[in-house]
Design a protein around this motif. Structure first.
Motif, PDB file in Angstrom:
ATOM      1  N   ARG A   1       0.839  -1.203   0.000  1.00  0.00           N
ATOM      2  CA  ARG A   1       0.000   0.000   0.000  1.00  0.00           C
ATOM      3  C   ARG A   1       0.869   1.246   0.000  1.00  0.00           C
ATOM      4  O   ARG A   1       0.580   2.214  -0.714  1.00  0.00           O
ATOM      5  CB  ARG A   1      -0.921  -0.004   1.228  1.00  0.00           C
ATOM      6  CG  ARG A   1      -1.778   1.241   1.340  1.00  0.00           C
ATOM      7  CD  ARG A   1      -2.532   1.298   2.660  1.00  0.00           C
ATOM      8  NE  ARG A   1      -3.183   2.592   2.838  1.00  0.00           N
ATOM      9  CZ  ARG A   1      -3.716   3.004   3.979  1.00  0.00           C
ATOM     10  NH1 ARG A   1      -3.694   2.213   5.049  1.00  0.00           N
ATOM     11  NH2 ARG A   1      -4.272   4.197   4.065  1.00  0.00           N
ATOM     12  N   GLU A   2       1.934   1.231   0.794  1.00  0.00           N
ATOM     13  CA  GLU A   2       2.825   2.384   0.866  1.00  0.00           C
ATOM     14  C   GLU A   2       3.398   2.713  -0.506  1.00  0.00           C
ATOM     15  O   GLU A   2       3.406   3.877  -0.932  1.00  0.00           O
ATOM     16  CB  GLU A   2       3.950   2.111   1.857  1.00  0.00           C
ATOM     17  CG  GLU A   2       4.936   3.249   2.024  1.00  0.00           C
ATOM     18  CD  GLU A   2       6.029   2.893   3.021  1.00  0.00           C
ATOM     19  OE1 GLU A   2       5.767   2.952   4.235  1.00  0.00           O
ATOM     20  OE2 GLU A   2       7.137   2.530   2.584  1.00  0.00           O
ATOM     21  N   GLY A   3       3.865   1.681  -1.217  1.00  0.00           N
ATOM     22  CA  GLY A   3       4.431   1.912  -2.546  1.00  0.00           C
ATOM     23  C   GLY A   3       3.409   2.475  -3.510  1.00  0.00           C
ATOM     24  O   GLY A   3       3.718   3.379  -4.301  1.00  0.00           O
ATOM     25  N   GLN A   4       2.181   1.964  -3.461  1.00  0.00           N
ATOM     26  CA  GLN A   4       1.127   2.459  -4.345  1.00  0.00           C
ATOM     27  C   GLN A   4       0.768   3.908  -4.032  1.00  0.00           C
ATOM     28  O   GLN A   4       0.580   4.724  -4.949  1.00  0.00           O
ATOM     29  CB  GLN A   4      -0.116   1.567  -4.213  1.00  0.00           C
ATOM     30  CG  GLN A   4       0.071   0.154  -4.735  1.00  0.00           C
ATOM     31  CD  GLN A   4      -1.096  -0.763  -4.392  1.00  0.00           C
ATOM     32  OE1 GLN A   4      -1.864  -0.508  -3.447  1.00  0.00           O
ATOM     33  NE2 GLN A   4      -1.249  -1.852  -5.150  1.00  0.00           N
ATOM     34  N   GLU A   5       0.678   4.222  -2.733  1.00  0.00           N
ATOM     35  CA  GLU A   5       0.324   5.581  -2.332  1.00  0.00           C
ATOM     36  C   GLU A   5       1.429   6.574  -2.697  1.00  0.00           C
ATOM     37  O   GLU A   5       1.151   7.697  -3.138  1.00  0.00           O
ATOM     38  CB  GLU A   5       0.053   5.629  -0.827  1.00  0.00           C
ATOM     39  CG  GLU A   5      -1.159   4.831  -0.381  1.00  0.00           C
ATOM     40  CD  GLU A   5      -2.460   5.491  -0.809  1.00  0.00           C
ATOM     41  OE1 GLU A   5      -2.989   6.325  -0.067  1.00  0.00           O
ATOM     42  OE2 GLU A   5      -2.954   5.167  -1.915  1.00  0.00           O
ATOM     43  N   VAL A   6       2.679   6.177  -2.525  1.00  0.00           N
ATOM     44  CA  VAL A   6       3.794   7.054  -2.896  1.00  0.00           C
ATOM     45  C   VAL A   6       3.749   7.354  -4.386  1.00  0.00           C
ATOM     46  O   VAL A   6       3.866   8.514  -4.810  1.00  0.00           O
ATOM     47  CB  VAL A   6       5.149   6.415  -2.513  1.00  0.00           C
ATOM     48  CG1 VAL A   6       6.306   7.175  -3.170  1.00  0.00           C
ATOM     49  CG2 VAL A   6       5.330   6.405  -1.004  1.00  0.00           C
ATOM     50  N   GLU A   7       3.573   6.314  -5.188  1.00  0.00           N
ATOM     51  CA  GLU A   7       3.521   6.500  -6.644  1.00  0.00           C
ATOM     52  C   GLU A   7       2.376   7.444  -7.018  1.00  0.00           C
ATOM     53  O   GLU A   7       2.533   8.340  -7.864  1.00  0.00           O
ATOM     54  CB  GLU A   7       3.338   5.139  -7.322  1.00  0.00           C
ATOM     55  CG  GLU A   7       3.347   5.203  -8.843  1.00  0.00           C
ATOM     56  CD  GLU A   7       3.241   3.822  -9.481  1.00  0.00           C
ATOM     57  OE1 GLU A   7       2.965   3.760 -10.693  1.00  0.00           O
ATOM     58  OE2 GLU A   7       3.424   2.812  -8.764  1.00  0.00           O
ATOM     59  N   ARG A   8       1.236   7.274  -6.362  1.00  0.00           N
ATOM     60  CA  ARG A   8       0.066   8.097  -6.671  1.00  0.00           C
ATOM     61  C   ARG A   8       0.293   9.559  -6.326  1.00  0.00           C
ATOM     62  O   ARG A   8       0.072  10.449  -7.156  1.00  0.00           O
ATOM     63  CB  ARG A   8      -1.144   7.560  -5.907  1.00  0.00           C
ATOM     64  CG  ARG A   8      -2.381   8.437  -5.982  1.00  0.00           C
ATOM     65  CD  ARG A   8      -3.460   7.901  -5.050  1.00  0.00           C
ATOM     66  NE  ARG A   8      -4.621   8.778  -5.005  1.00  0.00           N
ATOM     67  CZ  ARG A   8      -5.650   8.592  -4.188  1.00  0.00           C
ATOM     68  NH1 ARG A   8      -5.660   7.553  -3.364  1.00  0.00           N
ATOM     69  NH2 ARG A   8      -6.668   9.431  -4.198  1.00  0.00           N
ATOM     70  N   TYR A   9       0.780   9.831  -5.104  1.00  0.00           N
ATOM     71  CA  TYR A   9       0.863  11.218  -4.653  1.00  0.00           C
ATOM     72  C   TYR A   9       2.103  11.945  -5.172  1.00  0.00           C
ATOM     73  O   TYR A   9       2.070  13.166  -5.328  1.00  0.00           O
ATOM     74  CB  TYR A   9       0.785  11.277  -3.126  1.00  0.00           C
ATOM     75  CG  TYR A   9      -0.616  10.987  -2.621  1.00  0.00           C
ATOM     76  CD1 TYR A   9      -1.641  11.896  -2.846  1.00  0.00           C
ATOM     77  CD2 TYR A   9      -0.919   9.798  -1.974  1.00  0.00           C
ATOM     78  CE1 TYR A   9      -2.941  11.636  -2.423  1.00  0.00           C
ATOM     79  CE2 TYR A   9      -2.210   9.522  -1.541  1.00  0.00           C
ATOM     80  CZ  TYR A   9      -3.215  10.447  -1.774  1.00  0.00           C
ATOM     81  OH  TYR A   9      -4.493  10.193  -1.362  1.00  0.00           O
ATOM     82  N   VAL A  10       3.164  11.220  -5.462  1.00  0.00           N
ATOM     83  CA  VAL A  10       4.309  11.857  -6.115  1.00  0.00           C
ATOM     84  C   VAL A  10       3.875  12.403  -7.469  1.00  0.00           C
ATOM     85  O   VAL A  10       4.276  13.511  -7.863  1.00  0.00           O
ATOM     86  CB  VAL A  10       5.483  10.857  -6.262  1.00  0.00           C
ATOM     87  CG1 VAL A  10       6.503  11.369  -7.278  1.00  0.00           C
ATOM     88  CG2 VAL A  10       6.169  10.649  -4.913  1.00  0.00           C
ATOM     89  N   ALA A  11       3.025  11.648  -8.171  1.00  0.00           N
ATOM     90  CA  ALA A  11       2.517  12.111  -9.475  1.00  0.00           C
ATOM     91  C   ALA A  11       1.474  13.209  -9.307  1.00  0.00           C
ATOM     92  O   ALA A  11       1.545  14.262  -9.958  1.00  0.00           O
ATOM     93  CB  ALA A  11       1.930  10.930 -10.249  1.00  0.00           C
ATOM     94  N   ASP A  12       0.491  13.002  -8.403  1.00  0.00           N
ATOM     95  CA  ASP A  12      -0.605  13.958  -8.251  1.00  0.00           C
ATOM     96  C   ASP A  12      -0.117  15.312  -7.754  1.00  0.00           C
ATOM     97  O   ASP A  12      -0.597  16.368  -8.206  1.00  0.00           O
ATOM     98  CB  ASP A  12      -1.650  13.417  -7.268  1.00  0.00           C
ATOM     99  CG  ASP A  12      -2.513  12.325  -7.881  1.00  0.00           C
ATOM    100  OD1 ASP A  12      -2.351  12.053  -9.088  1.00  0.00           O
ATOM    101  OD2 ASP A  12      -3.350  11.746  -7.158  1.00  0.00           O
TER     102      ASP A  12
END
Length: 504
Positions: free
Chosen positions: A382-393
């Protein structure tokens, strides 16, 4: 140390050159922070240094103060090339740095911080405490304020700590003074007193490089303006050429058409109701209601009580009063309580919120741990997915999962904290001086995100000393004086004059 080579200490116009930088480069692992930076500082001038977060301003200052070694390039001080700078040799050359991130020792008193390593002594070799307190009071008094020299620095408000930091550096009588965001925590009156000190230093021939994100300070204090972008010097201009559009264009490479993108959102039901809140030294009696989809501003001069609102709401300090979240009474005594109720906090001092040696992922996932048992497994996927999402957003830069956040600029660190609360599912965000120490481009990004949050049904309590930001973004503003609310102003009533009138 200084070499034997004597270079010209006078420029083509005959002015005395205190400092000359030639093609300064600085390479960190995977990051080229400075790219051939050249500039010169004259005696008795204030050269304002502008640039976005991450442009290289603070890195350049730390090189001059001996905290970083340049990868290549030359540093010439008063006509002599110097190499192998350390903080001690920089100080011996008359170079003083006022850090953006305070370098004080919280557990020591004001006097001990001012004279650390050089405390006055009696003829018997013992510390002369009375003399130390007397000298400390005089040093801070020259900035036009009184701060108890016996008080531990950790118990002072951020603005008071900032003034102690300034007084500490000025006590060494520098000839080259580097000021990295010295007014970021100061009120208008405190800023003007600092400017009076700077003008006196100019009269004594002290040269100053002054970093600021406040473009309004240019006509107040600058003799020249140099702009960095992506580690390079874009140009040096005179104050009369440095209007806001020109400076922003040089800093970010584009115009900012709308710095305050305030959306129109219908006010919903009450989500946070506070009655007779008391905390700390200055917050005496605060009552307000925050609604769903609303940006509620809080403004006050130093000591009005607004500095302690965020800590009291988030359980960071003991408080008294009634707090209702979504219509239910809640006893918020710890940050874990606040997180469980859907509150998130962006503190005015980023160091209080981040673990600087960790990467974005662990910093983002900290709230997930607040109510989990010691034996619970970490949620790495989950941490990896959230990082990828918010680094982009949120356009966090550098867009990497391997760099510790201490290598990120102030604006990007602020985005990491914001990503944390968005990921945690917080519905009420407390922004405490959200733009302290970040550039105009990052500010516009933060305000755009703030607008997006309220459109999604979240609510924002915005505590700020920046009048134009409150006027630009708030639906209402509570003005504080003497620990309680002195006025509540609707959006159509907001102006600098109205806010200051009710705060004074």
């Amino acid at each position: 140390m200084a070499s034997a080579l004597n270079l010209s200490a006078v420029n083509s116009s005959g002015a005395q050159v205190l400092l000359r930088l030639e093609s300064i480069e600085k390479q960190f692992v995977g990051v080229r922070a400075l790219k051939g930076v050249s500039l010169e500082l004259l005696a008795g001038e204030v050269q304002m240094l502008l640039g976005e977060n991450g442009a290289g301003k603070s890195t350049l200052m730390k090189i001059l103060a001996g905290e970083y070694a340049p990868t290549s390039g030359r540093i010439v001080v008063r006509g002599h090339e110097v190499s192998g700078l350390t903080p001690e040799t920089a100080k011996s050359l008359g170079i003083g740095l006022i850090h953006q991130e305070l370098s004080l020792v919280p557990a020591l008193t004001v006097a001990e911080n001012l004279f650390l390593g050089r405390m006055p002594t009696t003829r018997f070799g013992q510390i002369d405490w009375n003399r130390a307190y007397e000298l400390a009071a005089e040093a801070v008094g020259r900035l036009g304020v009184f701060i108890d020299p016996r008080a531990p620095v950790g118990r002072l408000q951020i603005a008071e700590q900032q003034l102690v930091e300034i007084a500490r550096v000025l006590e060494s009588n520098p000839e080259i003074l580097l000021l990295d965001e010295p007014t970021s925590a100061l009120s208008d009156s405190e800023r003007e007193r600092l400017f009076d000190v700077i003008r006196r230093l100019k009269g004594r021939g002290v040269g100053m490089i002054y970093i600021s994100h406040h473009l309004a300070e240019i006509p107040m204090i600058a003799d020249r303006v140099t702009v960095l972008r992506d580690g390079s010097v874009v140009g040096t201009i005179l104050p009369e050429q440095a209007d806001e559009d020109t400076c922003i264009g040089m800093m970010v490479g584009r115009s900012l058409k709308d710095q305050f993108p305030k959306p129109v959102v219908a006010k919903g039901t009450p989500v946070l109701e506070v009655e007779r809140l008391k905390a700390g030294r200055t917050l005496d009696d605060l009552s307000f209601t925050l609604h769903k989809g609303e940006i509620l501003g809080i403004f006050g001069l130093m000591g009005a009580g607004q500095e302690e609102v965020a800590a009291a709401l988030f359980g960071l300090q003991k408080s008294h009063g009634r707090i209702r979240v979504n219509g239910k009474d809640k006893g918020i005594t710890t940050p874990a309580d606040a997180i469980a109720e859907g509150l998130g906090l962006l503190t005015r001092d980023r160091r209080q919120s981040l673990v600087p040696m960790l990467t974005v992922g662990p910093n983002l996932s900290l709230p997930w741990l607040s109510n989990r048992s010691f034996w619970s497994a970490l949620q790495h996927k989950r941490e990896g997915q959230e990082v990828e999402r918010y680094v982009a957003d949120l356009k966090i830069r550098p867009a990497t999962t391997t760099n510790p956040v201490r290598f990120y600029s102030g604006g990007n660190q602020q985005k990491v904290i914001l990503a944390r609360w968005m990921s945690s599912g917080a519905s009420i965000l407390v922004f405490d001086e959200p733009t302290r120490g970040i550039d105009v481009g990052a500010k516009a990004d933060v305000f755009a995100l703030m607008g997006e949050l309220v459109k999604r049904g979240m609510s924002v309590l915005m505590i700020s000393s920046e009048l134009n930001e409150l006027i630009g973004m708030a639906d209402r503003v509570l003005v504080m004086r003497g620990g309680s609310v002195s006025a509540e102003l609707a959006r159509h009533e907001l102006s600098q004059e109205a806010l200051l009138r009710h705060a004074s």
